[in-house]
Design a protein around this motif. Structure first.
Motif, mmCIF file in Angstrom:
data_model
loop_
_atom_site.group_PDB
_atom_site.id
_atom_site.type_symbol
_atom_site.label_atom_id
_atom_site.label_comp_id
_atom_site.label_asym_id
_atom_site.label_seq_id
_atom_site.Cartn_x
_atom_site.Cartn_y
_atom_site.Cartn_z
ATOM 1 N N TYR A 101 0.865 -1.175 0.000
ATOM 2 C CA TYR A 101 0.000 0.000 0.000
ATOM 3 C C TYR A 101 0.906 1.231 0.000
ATOM 4 O O TYR A 101 1.733 1.393 0.890
ATOM 5 N N VAL A 102 0.730 2.092 -1.006
ATOM 6 C CA VAL A 102 1.637 3.223 -1.206
ATOM 7 C C VAL A 102 0.854 4.526 -1.147
ATOM 8 O O VAL A 102 -0.217 4.649 -1.752
ATOM 9 N N GLU A 103 1.408 5.497 -0.417
ATOM 10 C CA GLU A 103 0.859 6.847 -0.385
ATOM 11 C C GLU A 103 1.992 7.813 -0.725
ATOM 12 O O GLU A 103 3.021 7.828 -0.065
ATOM 13 N N CYS A 104 1.790 8.597 -1.764
ATOM 14 C CA CYS A 104 2.789 9.573 -2.203
ATOM 15 C C CYS A 104 2.332 10.965 -1.774
ATOM 16 O O CYS A 104 1.184 11.345 -2.013
ATOM 17 N N ILE A 105 3.247 11.701 -1.161
ATOM 18 C CA ILE A 105 2.964 13.082 -0.791
ATOM 19 C C ILE A 105 3.781 13.961 -1.723
ATOM 20 O O ILE A 105 5.012 13.945 -1.684
ATOM 21 N N LEU A 106 3.074 14.681 -2.589
ATOM 22 C CA LEU A 106 3.715 15.526 -3.601
ATOM 23 C C LEU A 106 3.567 16.985 -3.221
ATOM 24 O O LEU A 106 2.510 17.407 -2.776
ATOM 25 N N SER A 107 4.613 17.750 -3.420
ATOM 26 C CA SER A 107 4.503 19.200 -3.292
ATOM 27 C C SER A 107 5.031 19.808 -4.582
ATOM 28 O O SER A 107 5.929 19.263 -5.213
#
Length: 128
Positions: free
Chosen positions: A59-65
């Motif tokens: 399970y992957v969660e990417c936090i992009l800015s």
């Protein structure tokens, strides 16, 4: 009779209070909000990844800015053990049914199929 009179008096007094509501004291600003100026800053996007292994799934969660899937045309290129695995246009997803063993996962932010933002994150998972 007394109960009816008391009830009528309460209703009239409650209805009478609706006309003198206080007005909000907030001012409307003409400056753009942070979300509107975020893309205008022309900063290089960044990527932080959280992952969790459960069974044969990651399970992957990417936090992009500095990047938004809703306003940009880019995508995430996911590679497992150096081989293309998926292309994603969302920040949270599942890498399902990975074979047992150790795997290196690379997530790279792409402008197009040929052009990268040069923003990537690599991590290793162990499927038991």
């Amino acid at each position: 009779m007394r109960l009816l009179l008391t009830t009528a008096l309460c209703v009239v007094s409650l209805l009478g209070c609706n006309h003198d509501k206080p007005k909000p004291e907030t001012k409307i600003s003409s400056q753009p909000r942070a979300a509107e100026t975020f893309g205008a800053m022309n900063t290089k996007p960044s990527l932080m990844v959280h992952q969790h292994v459960k069974g044969q799934n990651v399970y992957v969660e990417c936090i992009l800015s500095g990047f938004s899937f809703s306003t940009e045309s880019g995508f995430l290129q996911i590679k497992v053990d150096g081989k293309p695995f998926k292309e994603m246009k969302q920040a949270a997803f599942v890498l399902s049914d990975l074979p047992k063993g150790s795997h290196t996962v690379t997530i790279e932010l792409m402008k197009s199929k040929e052009e990268s933002y040069q923003v990537r994150n690599t991590f290793t998972v162990e499927i038991i």
